[in-house]
Design an enzyme around this catalytic site. Structure first.
Site, PDB file in Angstrom:
ATOM      1  N   GLN A   1     -33.500 -26.293  41.077  1.00 28.55           N
ATOM      2  CA  GLN A   1     -34.138 -27.542  40.505  1.00 28.55           C
ATOM      3  C   GLN A   1     -35.046 -27.180  39.303  1.00 28.55           C
ATOM      4  O   GLN A   1     -35.032 -28.132  37.979  1.00 28.55           O
ATOM      5  CB  GLN A   1     -35.575 -27.685  41.581  1.00 28.55           C
ATOM      6  CG  GLN A   1     -34.950 -28.655  42.857  1.00 28.55           C
ATOM      7  CD  GLN A   1     -35.995 -28.073  43.776  1.00 28.55           C
ATOM      8  OE1 GLN A   1     -36.940 -27.328  43.768  1.00 28.55           O
ATOM      9  NE2 GLN A   1     -35.532 -28.975  44.992  1.00 28.55           N
TER      10      GLN A   1
ATOM     11  N   ASP B   1     -32.705 -36.236  41.512  1.00 30.75           N
ATOM     12  CA  ASP B   1     -33.004 -37.054  40.618  1.00 30.75           C
ATOM     13  C   ASP B   1     -33.438 -37.035  39.315  1.00 30.75           C
ATOM     14  O   ASP B   1     -34.446 -36.388  39.318  1.00 30.75           O
ATOM     15  CB  ASP B   1     -34.455 -38.242  41.050  1.00 30.75           C
ATOM     16  CG  ASP B   1     -34.554 -39.604  39.662  1.00 30.75           C
ATOM     17  OD1 ASP B   1     -33.215 -39.998  39.047  1.00 30.75           O
ATOM     18  OD2 ASP B   1     -35.905 -39.562  39.701  1.00 30.75           O
TER      19      ASP B   1
ATOM     20  N   ASP C   1     -15.409 -38.888  64.892  1.00 32.16           N
ATOM     21  CA  ASP C   1     -15.972 -40.979  65.516  1.00 32.16           C
ATOM     22  C   ASP C   1     -17.400 -40.113  65.473  1.00 32.16           C
ATOM     23  O   ASP C   1     -17.842 -39.069  65.201  1.00 32.16           O
ATOM     24  CB  ASP C   1     -15.468 -40.118  66.688  1.00 32.16           C
ATOM     25  CG  ASP C   1     -15.228 -39.252  67.524  1.00 32.16           C
ATOM     26  OD1 ASP C   1     -15.999 -38.441  67.606  1.00 32.16           O
ATOM     27  OD2 ASP C   1     -14.054 -37.772  68.054  1.00 32.16           O
TER      28      ASP C   1
ATOM     29  N   HIS D   1     -14.796 -42.341  58.691  1.00 33.13           N
ATOM     30  CA  HIS D   1     -13.789 -42.568  59.919  1.00 33.13           C
ATOM     31  C   HIS D   1     -13.003 -42.325  60.786  1.00 33.13           C
ATOM     32  O   HIS D   1     -12.176 -42.140  61.224  1.00 33.13           O
ATOM     33  CB  HIS D   1     -14.804 -43.940  60.170  1.00 33.13           C
ATOM     34  CG  HIS D   1     -14.965 -43.987  61.776  1.00 33.13           C
ATOM     35  ND1 HIS D   1     -14.821 -42.736  63.145  1.00 33.13           N
ATOM     36  CD2 HIS D   1     -15.194 -45.707  62.419  1.00 33.13           C
ATOM     37  CE1 HIS D   1     -15.332 -43.727  63.842  1.00 33.13           C
ATOM     38  NE2 HIS D   1     -16.186 -44.841  63.554  1.00 33.13           N
TER      39      HIS D   1
END
Length: 493
Positions: A389, A360, A467, A463
């Site tokens: 960072q 962020d 699975d 998906h």
């Protein structure tokens, strides 16, 4: 006419005829009514004519070149000018920094291709600059054998970060202009150098290593975190107090401006990238899986290792352990480190574990990634995270840091929250979101209550190819590494 004839013959003898349309400033002799100017020292002329006057004047020899914003790759067509490193009237040399621009993917520093004087800046701060359009005007010295004006203006200049191609023996070599210049200065053929960068790009280190092999010189190793032995107990850093005051969220103080009017602004920078990425993510059927992790042992281990890492100049957080544990899990379940093509016909299993970390920043959400985690130690991962960072906070992350990710972890818990629903970043197929660490009561095997350091994790997987059982097994393995950090030693390579 005698003076004219003499002047022209002198110019031809000197071999220095200069077209008057290209001459603008120099202290020279100029024949007023002729189409040509003879440039030579004033002392060389020892005659004059009353009817055909010769005089000295300050005429500009400079040539104005439009420095265009070149293609910086990744399909980027426009950027935002964030900072100018020069102003009108400044002198610049080749490879001097001109400005910093920000695309929807990264911040890039544009460097000069020419030696000269800045005459015009085509954009103000925070304005949109377009690829192929003039960025600055530079006055160069035409007497230094610079390429013709039409070639200079029409050919897009190459920035320091731009990947340029060169045909060599039937194949393309990828290198930056600075690397090519270094190779040229040392008479090295790029076709003989093996590139170690992305897509076999030749780096500066590759040129230096090649040169060392040819000369037998010993080059200093590439800059890495220096390993410093721990200090004697008498010199060790004071331990942090165990009883820390509880952190209380402090609202960010921003000036409140109420104008009574709605404001509309364009979507730019990283927000524009987020719109594009999240729109593509909506096409992926997400499978969610959540669990909680007991980090009691890891918290103790980190407290023991923090002073050692601090002595080496590295801040050690929990994230390097999370990333390394994920990499060990990906070795067992490579389908989570894969990508699916747009036609959903082919799965590509990625060899490198380039694990992204959501950050962020003031510019918005960015996801730089740590490259090749599978061959890095926990300390090396921590060092690389510190670098990312620092650059992320300064808005200086490059395209290489922000692209090529294969798997992502989001440490949303540093802000707050327990469970979440992370969104997959295409073309990746899985992502994990980590909640905050809480001290909660739990039962041990004997039914006794003890104080545990609990963290929640939320996974999302594509998906179409992953699975639920595979996601659960990966999560269980990752959980076992973190709940018993010593077990990671068995699988470290």
């Amino acid at each position: 006419m005698a003076a004219v004839t003499a002047a022209r013959s002198s110019c031809r003898a000197a071999g220095r005829l200069v077209c008057i349309h290209r001459v603008r400033s120099c202290s020279s002799i100029r024949f007023i009514k002729s189409k040509y100017v003879c440039v030579f020292d004033k002392s060389a002329l020892k005659f004059s004519h009353q009817q055909r006057l010769f005089r000295t004047s300050a005429v500009s020899c400079g040539q104005i070149v439009q420095f265009k914003l070149s293609d910086i790759g990744e399909g980027i067509t426009e950027v935002t000018v964030k900072e100018w490193y020069i102003k009108e009237g400044d002198s610049v040399s080749q490879f001097d920094s001109i400005c910093e621009v920000q695309s929807d993917k990264a911040s890039v520093t544009i460097t000069s291709r020419y030696d000269g004087i800045i005459r015009k800046l085509h954009y103000n701060l925070d304005e949109i600059a377009y690829v192929g359009k003039p960025l600055v005007d530079i006055e160069i010295d035409a007497s230094k054998g610079v390429a013709p004006e039409e070639d200079v203006v029409e050919t897009p200049p190459m920035s320091h970060e731009e990947h340029t191609h060169q045909e060599i023996k039937g194949h393309k070599t990828l290198a930056t202009p600075a690397v090519r210049r270094l190779a040229m200065e040392n008479n090295i053929k790029l076709s003989e150098v093996v590139g170690t960068g992305k897509d076999n790009r030749i780096l500066k280190e590759d040129i230096l290593n090649y040169l060392a092999k040819q000369t037998g010189a010993i080059l200093p190793p590439s800059p890495k975190a220096e390993i410093i032995p721990p200090l004697p107990k008498s010199e060790t850093l004071p331990a942090a107090p165990k009883d820390k005051a509880r952190k209380i969220p402090v609202p960010v103080s921003r000036p409140i401006v109420f104008s009574g009017k709605d404001k509309t602004e364009p979507v730019t920078g990283f927000h524009k990238a987020m719109v594009k990425t999240m729109s593509a993510a909506l096409k992926i059927p997400h499978f969610g899986y959540c669990d909680e992790i007991d980090l009691t042992q890891l918290v103790q281990l980190r407290e023991e290792l923090k002073p050692l890492a601090q002595i080496r100049g590295v801040k050690l957080s929990f994230m390097p352990f999370f990333i390394k544990a994920a990499s060990l899990g990906l070795l067992q379940y490579p389908i989570l480190n894969a990508s699916l093509d747009e036609s959903c016909q082919n799965i590509t299993y990625k060899a490198s574990h380039n694990i992204g970390v959501a950050m962020d920043t003031e510019q918005g959400l960015i996801v730089p990634n740590v490259k090749n985690v599978q061959v890095l130690s926990v300390f090396e991962i921590a060092s690389e995270l510190n670098r990312l960072q620092s650059l992320g906070s300064a808005g200086q992350l490059g395209t290489n840091d922000l692209t090529g990710g294969t798997f992502t972890l989001s440490n949303i818990g540093t802000i707050g929250g327990t469970y979440t629903k992370p969104v997959i970043l295409p073309p990746e197929v899985a992502i994990g979101a980590l909640g905050k660490i809480q001290v909660l009561p739990r039962f041990n095997g004997k039914g006794e209550v003890f104080k545990a350091q609990i963290m929640n994790v939320s996974w999302s997987a594509d998906h179409r190819i992953i699975d639920g059982a595979t996601m659960a097994r990966f999560s269980n393995l990752w959980k076992s590494y973190l709940e018993n950090p010593a077990s990671m030693l068995l699988d470290l390579k």
